[in-house]
Write a protein that holds these residues in place. Structure first.
Motif, mmCIF file in Angstrom:
data_model
loop_
_atom_site.group_PDB
_atom_site.id
_atom_site.type_symbol
_atom_site.label_atom_id
_atom_site.label_comp_id
_atom_site.label_asym_id
_atom_site.label_seq_id
_atom_site.Cartn_x
_atom_site.Cartn_y
_atom_site.Cartn_z
ATOM 1 N N GLU A 128 4.916 39.764 -36.590
ATOM 2 C CA GLU A 128 4.572 40.505 -35.371
ATOM 3 C C GLU A 128 5.262 39.893 -34.153
ATOM 4 O O GLU A 128 4.664 39.709 -33.084
ATOM 5 C CB GLU A 128 3.058 40.531 -35.155
ATOM 6 C CG GLU A 128 2.283 41.118 -36.318
ATOM 7 C CD GLU A 128 0.778 40.947 -36.150
ATOM 8 O OE1 GLU A 128 0.313 40.884 -34.996
ATOM 9 O OE2 GLU A 128 0.076 40.873 -37.172
ATOM 10 N N ARG A 150 7.006 39.227 -30.906
ATOM 11 C CA ARG A 150 7.160 39.894 -29.608
ATOM 12 C C ARG A 150 7.971 39.008 -28.675
ATOM 13 O O ARG A 150 8.015 37.791 -28.834
ATOM 14 C CB ARG A 150 5.792 40.185 -28.974
ATOM 15 C CG ARG A 150 4.999 41.258 -29.707
ATOM 16 C CD ARG A 150 3.647 41.482 -29.053
ATOM 17 N NE ARG A 150 2.958 42.625 -29.651
ATOM 18 C CZ ARG A 150 3.057 43.879 -29.224
ATOM 19 N NH1 ARG A 150 3.830 44.143 -28.170
ATOM 20 N NH2 ARG A 150 2.415 44.857 -29.816
ATOM 21 N N GLY A 164 6.737 41.050 -23.568
ATOM 22 C CA GLY A 164 6.057 41.065 -24.860
ATOM 23 C C GLY A 164 6.408 42.255 -25.726
ATOM 24 O O GLY A 164 5.593 42.712 -26.532
ATOM 25 N N PRO A 174 7.938 44.382 -28.819
ATOM 26 C CA PRO A 174 8.167 44.049 -30.232
ATOM 27 C C PRO A 174 9.656 43.876 -30.543
ATOM 28 O O PRO A 174 10.459 44.775 -30.303
ATOM 29 C CB PRO A 174 7.572 45.243 -30.978
ATOM 30 C CG PRO A 174 6.569 45.826 -30.046
ATOM 31 C CD PRO A 174 7.134 45.625 -28.676
ATOM 32 N N THR A 178 11.979 33.485 -28.029
ATOM 33 C CA THR A 178 11.906 34.510 -29.076
ATOM 34 C C THR A 178 12.874 34.199 -30.204
ATOM 35 O O THR A 178 12.522 34.292 -31.395
ATOM 36 C CB THR A 178 12.218 35.898 -28.480
ATOM 37 O OG1 THR A 178 11.429 36.105 -27.304
ATOM 38 C CG2 THR A 178 11.928 36.997 -29.488
ATOM 39 N N ASN A 230 -1.403 37.508 -26.648
ATOM 40 C CA ASN A 230 -1.208 38.721 -25.851
ATOM 41 C C ASN A 230 -2.508 39.529 -25.759
ATOM 42 O O ASN A 230 -2.947 39.901 -24.675
ATOM 43 C CB ASN A 230 -0.100 39.587 -26.462
ATOM 44 C CG ASN A 230 1.274 38.981 -26.266
ATOM 45 O OD1 ASN A 230 1.818 38.977 -25.173
ATOM 46 N ND2 ASN A 230 1.842 38.456 -27.341
#
Length: 495
Positions: free
Chosen positions: A56, A58, A64, A66, A211, A296
């Motif tokens: 998942e 993000r 945030g 995806p 990320t 989040n």
């Protein structure tokens, strides 16, 4: 390289995934990186998307979004047009209260490069570009790390952009990579679609430094092992904890860890308000903040946002209104100045907050409060980028959380507490436009030449003797100085 790499301390709560090895080494070169993290697996496009979906993943830069959805959109454009994509690392962190990406770029650069390398190979990218802030540690560390790599599937380069808040906006960074002014585009375009939104009009997959590092960790240890850490959301989060009167700390913690646990581990009291998400984030009441899970979904449930992972507290002994006004003025000056909310709304809100901080109660204070609230509220949703919306979130949440302090300013002589600058701002050369009252004759020409900077009071004189000058306001400020009939204006620069 050591001077350029002086950075905040790193701590961890729980397993070290992104910060592995940093307790023993200041910086991981390629040999140390491989020794700590092991070899990097190969992933095809399906494998890359599967890993991103299962963890998942993000974006960790603020929005945030995806990651897998971005990657699929980029692939769809590349397949449709036949244009090979470009992979971009956004390391142009412009948030003063956030140091996590600068820490990664300088101390664990190969972990960031690994994540981007995985995507570049899986997508068949024609280029990998890493954007960093000019003068920051990444400007030294990233080229040195790229020079060590012989396994990259495409050419890679580093691009330096000015260290400004808006430089980290994705569209601004892509414009900078394309050789254009590093400002958010006035017409929004998706990087994944290529065209005006992409690097050299190619479909572009852009994500921030953390990320990419998270993707590299998950690919190495596998989605199941990665998801075994964290509550509510898989993996860990990187946080920057700002401590009044002390250095910042970069903390790696399992997702879902209570905010109160992190503050306690860093020796930070919650004060009268806790900021989560940085200067585009939101203020929380300390009682809610301490129990909020750092994810989040967990922060959204209490009105907060994880954002760039920056956390700050406001001690009880400072003037909350003055501290918020100080940051609001900086945010107004950091805008691109390209649209109405940034040119009019944010400066008006900053001026009103400064007036509220200095007010001694009465109608003037109430008017200032109403002006500030109206200015940021009407700025929401109308900007070319997210800067007005983020600034409005910061200010409006502060007006709610610090209502007691605001009440002291509207009802009486103020709170009596000082403004100490406990919220971090960068040390840069700042320009201010100053009025010499012994010369000013109230001609009013300055307000005509620099309407975005100077406002006149009811008697035709500037309402302030000192006005911060944003980069986009300097031309008007110089015109006002040069053409003032009374020679009553000057620009002063402070380093």
């Amino acid at each position: 390289m050591s001077t350029a790499l002086e950075l905040p301390q790193v701590r961890r709560l729980g397993p070290a995934l992104l910060t592995a090895g940093l307790d023993r080494r200041h910086r991981l070169d390629l040999a140390a990186h491989t020794d700590v993290h092991g070899s990097l697996p190969h992933l095809d496009r399906d494998g890359l998307l599967a890993v991103a979906d299962r963890i998942e993943l993000r974006g960790r830069g603020g929005a945030g979004f995806p990651f897998a959805r971005k990657a699929r959109a980029t692939l769809a454009t590349a397949d449709r047009t036949g244009a090979p994509p470009v992979v971009v690392v956004n390391g142009a962190e412009g948030e003063p209260p956030s140091a996590k990406d600068r820490m990664l770029l300088s101390r664990a650069p190969h972990l960031v490069i690994d994540g981007a390398r995985l995507a570049a190979a899986a997508l068949g990218a024609e280029e990998l570009v890493i954007g960093v802030a000019a003068g920051g540690p990444g400007e030294v560390s990233i080229p040195a790390a790229l020079a060590e790599r012989t396994d990259l599937p495409c050419p890679a380069r580093t691009v330096c952009v000015p260290e400004r808040f808006v430089s980290g906006e994705s569209g601004a960074l892509i414009r900078g990579i394309n050789g254009r002014p590093v400002l958010p585009p006035t017409v929004k375009a998706r990087a994944a679609d290529g065209g005006n939104g992409g690097v050299r009009r190619r479909p572009t997959l852009l994500a921030n430094a953390e990320t990419w590092a998270q993707l590299a960790v998950a690919a190495r240890i596998g989605p199941d092992a990665y998801a075994s850490v964290g509550v509510h959301e898989p993996g860990t989060v990187l946080l920057t904890v700002n401590r009044a009167g002390a250095d910042q700390l970069v903390v790696e913690a399992p997702s879902g860890t209570r905010l109160g646990t992190v503050l306690e581990a860093c020796g930070v009291a919650p004060g009268v308000g806790v900021l989560v998400g940085g200067y585009h984030g939101a203020w929380l009441d300390p009682r809610e903040a301490l129990e909020a899970p750092l994810s989040n979904a967990g922060l959204a449930a209490v009105g907060g946002t994880l954002g760039a992972g920056a956390i700050a507290v406001l001690p009880a002994e400072v003037c909350a209104v003055g501290e918020i006004a100080r940051i609001a003025a900086w945010l107004a000056a950091e805008s691109a100045g390209q649209c109405g909310p940034c040119k009019r709304g944010l400066p008006a809100a900053a001026d009103a907050l400064a007036a509220l901080a200095a007010a001694g109660g009465g109608s003037a204070a109430l008017d200032a409060l109403e002006t500030a609230r109206h200015a940021v509220t009407t700025s929401q949703g109308g900007g070319a980028c997210s800067h007005p919306d983020g600034t409005a979130r910061f200010v409006l949440s502060a007006l709610d959380v610090f209502a007691e302090d605001i009440g002291l300013h509207t009802a009486g002589a103020g709170c009596g507490r000082p403004v100490r600058g406990v919220l971090p701002l960068p040390r840069r050369n700042e320009a201010t436009l100053e009025v010499d009252w012994s010369r000013c004759a109230g001609h009013g020409l300055c307000a005509v030449l620099a309407p975005d900077l100077i406002r006149l009071g009811p008697h035709g004189y500037p309402v302030s003797t000192t006005m911060p000058v944003a980069a986009w306001q300097e031309h008007g400020a110089r015109r006002a100085v040069n053409q003032c009939p009374a020679l009553a204006l000057r620009i002063r620069r402070r380093g």
